[in-house]
Scaffold this motif. Sequence first.
Motif, PDB file in Angstrom:
ATOM      1  N   TYR A  74      -5.832   4.813   6.350  1.00  0.00           N
ATOM      2  CA  TYR A  74      -6.018   3.555   5.628  1.00  0.00           C
ATOM      3  C   TYR A  74      -6.019   2.374   6.599  1.00  0.00           C
ATOM      4  O   TYR A  74      -6.896   1.500   6.538  1.00  0.00           O
ATOM      5  CB  TYR A  74      -4.921   3.354   4.576  1.00  0.00           C
ATOM      6  CG  TYR A  74      -4.886   1.924   4.071  1.00  0.00           C
ATOM      7  CD1 TYR A  74      -5.844   1.468   3.173  1.00  0.00           C
ATOM      8  CD2 TYR A  74      -3.933   1.020   4.546  1.00  0.00           C
ATOM      9  CE1 TYR A  74      -5.849   0.152   2.752  1.00  0.00           C
ATOM     10  CE2 TYR A  74      -3.923  -0.295   4.122  1.00  0.00           C
ATOM     11  CZ  TYR A  74      -4.889  -0.733   3.225  1.00  0.00           C
ATOM     12  OH  TYR A  74      -4.893  -2.042   2.821  1.00  0.00           O
ATOM     13  N   VAL A  75      -5.034   2.337   7.491  1.00  0.00           N
ATOM     14  CA  VAL A  75      -4.908   1.208   8.415  1.00  0.00           C
ATOM     15  C   VAL A  75      -6.147   1.110   9.300  1.00  0.00           C
ATOM     16  O   VAL A  75      -6.728   0.024   9.466  1.00  0.00           O
ATOM     17  CB  VAL A  75      -3.628   1.343   9.268  1.00  0.00           C
ATOM     18  CG1 VAL A  75      -3.624   0.322  10.399  1.00  0.00           C
ATOM     19  CG2 VAL A  75      -2.386   1.157   8.402  1.00  0.00           C
ATOM     20  N   VAL A  99       0.840  -1.196   0.000  1.00  0.00           N
ATOM     21  CA  VAL A  99       0.000   0.000   0.000  1.00  0.00           C
ATOM     22  C   VAL A  99       0.874   1.245   0.000  1.00  0.00           C
ATOM     23  O   VAL A  99       1.721   1.423   0.880  1.00  0.00           O
ATOM     24  CB  VAL A  99      -0.929   0.006   1.227  1.00  0.00           C
ATOM     25  CG1 VAL A  99      -1.840   1.228   1.198  1.00  0.00           C
ATOM     26  CG2 VAL A  99      -1.746  -1.277   1.288  1.00  0.00           C
ATOM     27  N   THR A 100       0.654   2.103  -0.984  1.00  0.00           N
ATOM     28  CA  THR A 100       1.372   3.372  -1.063  1.00  0.00           C
ATOM     29  C   THR A 100       0.459   4.493  -0.593  1.00  0.00           C
ATOM     30  O   THR A 100      -0.611   4.718  -1.162  1.00  0.00           O
ATOM     31  CB  THR A 100       1.835   3.653  -2.503  1.00  0.00           C
ATOM     32  OG1 THR A 100       2.663   2.583  -2.946  1.00  0.00           O
ATOM     33  CG2 THR A 100       2.618   4.952  -2.566  1.00  0.00           C
ATOM     34  N   LEU A 134      -3.388   4.627  -2.790  1.00  0.00           N
ATOM     35  CA  LEU A 134      -4.499   5.294  -2.133  1.00  0.00           C
ATOM     36  C   LEU A 134      -4.881   6.563  -2.879  1.00  0.00           C
ATOM     37  O   LEU A 134      -4.048   7.193  -3.540  1.00  0.00           O
ATOM     38  CB  LEU A 134      -4.136   5.628  -0.686  1.00  0.00           C
ATOM     39  CG  LEU A 134      -3.846   4.430   0.220  1.00  0.00           C
ATOM     40  CD1 LEU A 134      -3.560   4.910   1.638  1.00  0.00           C
ATOM     41  CD2 LEU A 134      -5.002   3.440   0.227  1.00  0.00           C
ATOM     42  N   GLY A 135      -6.153   6.972  -2.728  1.00  0.00           N
ATOM     43  CA  GLY A 135      -6.644   8.167  -3.391  1.00  0.00           C
ATOM     44  C   GLY A 135      -5.918   9.412  -2.931  1.00  0.00           C
ATOM     45  O   GLY A 135      -5.320   9.453  -1.856  1.00  0.00           O
ATOM     46  N   HIS A 193       3.652   1.928   3.026  1.00  0.00           N
ATOM     47  CA  HIS A 193       4.768   2.890   3.049  1.00  0.00           C
ATOM     48  C   HIS A 193       4.276   4.258   2.604  1.00  0.00           C
ATOM     49  O   HIS A 193       3.639   4.405   1.558  1.00  0.00           O
ATOM     50  CB  HIS A 193       5.931   2.412   2.163  1.00  0.00           C
ATOM     51  CG  HIS A 193       5.666   2.479   0.697  1.00  0.00           C
ATOM     52  ND1 HIS A 193       6.192   3.444  -0.121  1.00  0.00           N
ATOM     53  CD2 HIS A 193       4.924   1.682  -0.100  1.00  0.00           C
ATOM     54  CE1 HIS A 193       5.797   3.240  -1.360  1.00  0.00           C
ATOM     55  NE2 HIS A 193       5.027   2.180  -1.381  1.00  0.00           N
ATOM     56  N   PRO A 194       4.519   5.290   3.425  1.00  0.00           N
ATOM     57  CA  PRO A 194       4.163   6.659   3.036  1.00  0.00           C
ATOM     58  C   PRO A 194       5.236   7.252   2.129  1.00  0.00           C
ATOM     59  O   PRO A 194       6.433   7.015   2.327  1.00  0.00           O
ATOM     60  CB  PRO A 194       4.098   7.391   4.376  1.00  0.00           C
ATOM     61  CG  PRO A 194       5.044   6.635   5.252  1.00  0.00           C
ATOM     62  CD  PRO A 194       5.026   5.208   4.796  1.00  0.00           C
ATOM     63  N   LEU A 195       4.818   8.021   1.138  1.00  0.00           N
ATOM     64  CA  LEU A 195       5.768   8.653   0.223  1.00  0.00           C
ATOM     65  C   LEU A 195       6.464   9.841   0.859  1.00  0.00           C
ATOM     66  O   LEU A 195       7.563  10.220   0.446  1.00  0.00           O
ATOM     67  CB  LEU A 195       5.041   9.108  -1.046  1.00  0.00           C
ATOM     68  CG  LEU A 195       4.510   7.999  -1.956  1.00  0.00           C
ATOM     69  CD1 LEU A 195       3.691   8.609  -3.092  1.00  0.00           C
ATOM     70  CD2 LEU A 195       5.658   7.172  -2.513  1.00  0.00           C
TER      71      LEU A 195
END
Length: 697
Positions: free
Chosen positions: A357-358, A346-347, A665-666, A630-632
């Motif tokens: 999201y989680v 998941v990005t 994710l959106g 993982h967050p960008l």
Amino acid sequence: MTDDGRTVIPLHERVVSPAASGRDFAAELNPDQLAAATHGDGPLLIVAGAGSGKTRTLVYRVAHLVDRGVRPERILLLTFTRRAAHEMLSRAERLIGSASRNVHGGTFHATAHRLLRRFGPAAGLPRDFSIMDQGDSADLMQISRAALGFGAGAKRFPKKETLHHVYSRHVNTGIAMEDIVRDEYPRFIEYIPDFTRLYADYTLRKQERNLVDYDDLLLLWAMLLEASPELASDIAGLYDHILVDEYQDTNALQARILRGMARMHSNVTVVGDDAQSIYSFRGATIRNILDFPAQFPGTRVVTLDRNYRSTPQILGTSNTLIAHAGERFAKTLWTDRAAAERPLLVTARDEPQQTRYVVDRILELHEEGIALRSIAVLFRAGYMSADLEIELANRKIPFEKWGGIKFLEAAHVKDVLAFLRVLENPRDEVSWYRLLLLLPGIGEATARSAMEALAAAAWDSAAFGGFVPPPRARAAHASLVALLGTLRSAPEADDARVAREIGHVRTMYDAMVRDRYDRPEPRLADLDQLQTIAAGFPDRTTFLSALALEPPSATQDFAGASADSEDDALVLSTVHSAKGKEWDAVFVISAVDGLFPSTRALGSDEDTEEERRLMYVAMTRARDHLSVVHPLNSYGSQRGADYSLTQLSRFVDPEVRATMQHVALGSDDRAAEPVLVEQRGPVVDLRALLRGRFGAV
């Protein structure tokens, strides 16, 4: 005949009988488990992959040994937690009956404690020694530091925690103290001679005060096996078979002990998984399991690679990740479970979106019938869950966090235990020092003077009553003297003696808690639980030893709480604290370079490989659902910047990503529906077109 009256029957004279339990092992174990459980004599290494039933195999191995005629009391089962030993022996009892109750089982440190109480006096160690926990050891190190005048100069001298870490690491790993300082604390190289002087003073203080620290337990056990052939034969001769669980988590000192205990035979069974060796920061070394066949010639290696936990897709991702590890025992986990969804990669745009999201996905899974306690969110370090904890609290979602401050590390709990420790050992300088600092108007200098006076009076308890404190402390000092007198005169034969003693202590200490803390209620509740725990122990010695040998992470560890509690709460945990556990659904968050793997681990290949194994452990905790997020972008102040771009963890490389389902994710702030991106080959090679435009090859 041994000194306790037991007759020792030589191995070659024992009768090997058919399975006394009447169980069909072949019907209850898979072929690899059966081969391991029914192995005969000689060294055995069981390489047990995640979820492969290693506990079951070890229990059946105990049953097989008893069935074939090995006396239960001549079997030693070494584990890493008291709870693990209890579980294995309970399962063995259900398997073969009450005979298994005589199997000696426990942690390395608990076994060392028992053997030192028995054999120590013959080697100059009084039987009534007191055990210091790691916090008290650091405090005694501080007393030595102050007594030698270190730290009084203009230049900074290492703190007690650093001094204790270097000492403990040296003892457990065998690495030279000078090398540890040079590698980990190069700014203190000039103080290496002072380290040696301080450790000499620390060692002498322990001897004079009849104290043994946590590391001494193993070191003294090893010394008994190496310094006296007569004692070594008596100790090693107690057991004909030794079984060790989680061998990948042992340190060099424990391997040294194992070789000493097997000096009269080679009947050593170790179980472990090199792919789950993740505790080097505690001194553990992967070399123990990798080098076991060389250290014990003739070793039979049995690999358990059938996984009973995870779906084929989760295993596919985990296998691909660990396949890139360096030196290892080759194995590929497999399962006959039905196919399921692929793990999700998941990005998220940033950490807040990762959190949304989680939490949203957890609620979806819960609505689908998965209990919150069957879901876990795992992270590399405790601080990484801060944003998530706030969101869970806002949404009224119950959770518990693993990997925080341990119960016995709380100051108020240590204070109460100090009262009991000075009763148990009047020479316990650390505990006296702690009690003195509780009194108003007494600082470190006054406390040191009082300790010197007590030492000069040969630690006579009555000498404390003759100490004249500063005026502000006189009333509290008188109360403390009276309290200790009451406790010393309490009847010996009292089933609830320890709990009653804590009750007496609290008549004085609870008021201190209320004065010191704005919110005393949680601390007083901890003391209620401590008192409840104490009621389960027969005497003060046993109680204090149990707490020092295996400190509980929470009151429930000794209060009998079950993991299957009716309270339904999500689990947040560091990966280290999650090892050995499993959940239906697992989220691994903040899977970015610098966080997972940690920046500190990227300085050496060995540390980086351990981080890979840590990621493997995280993934293999999942039964049915696995999400790696993982967050960008990151606001990570821990990374030394207010806001930074991040890079996906190097362990989730293209081959690993090919086994996963990608989720982008959106872009809006709402928890948007994921956009699933299937893994497929590129439709067109834009880089090639660009090269062609300028004639590049």
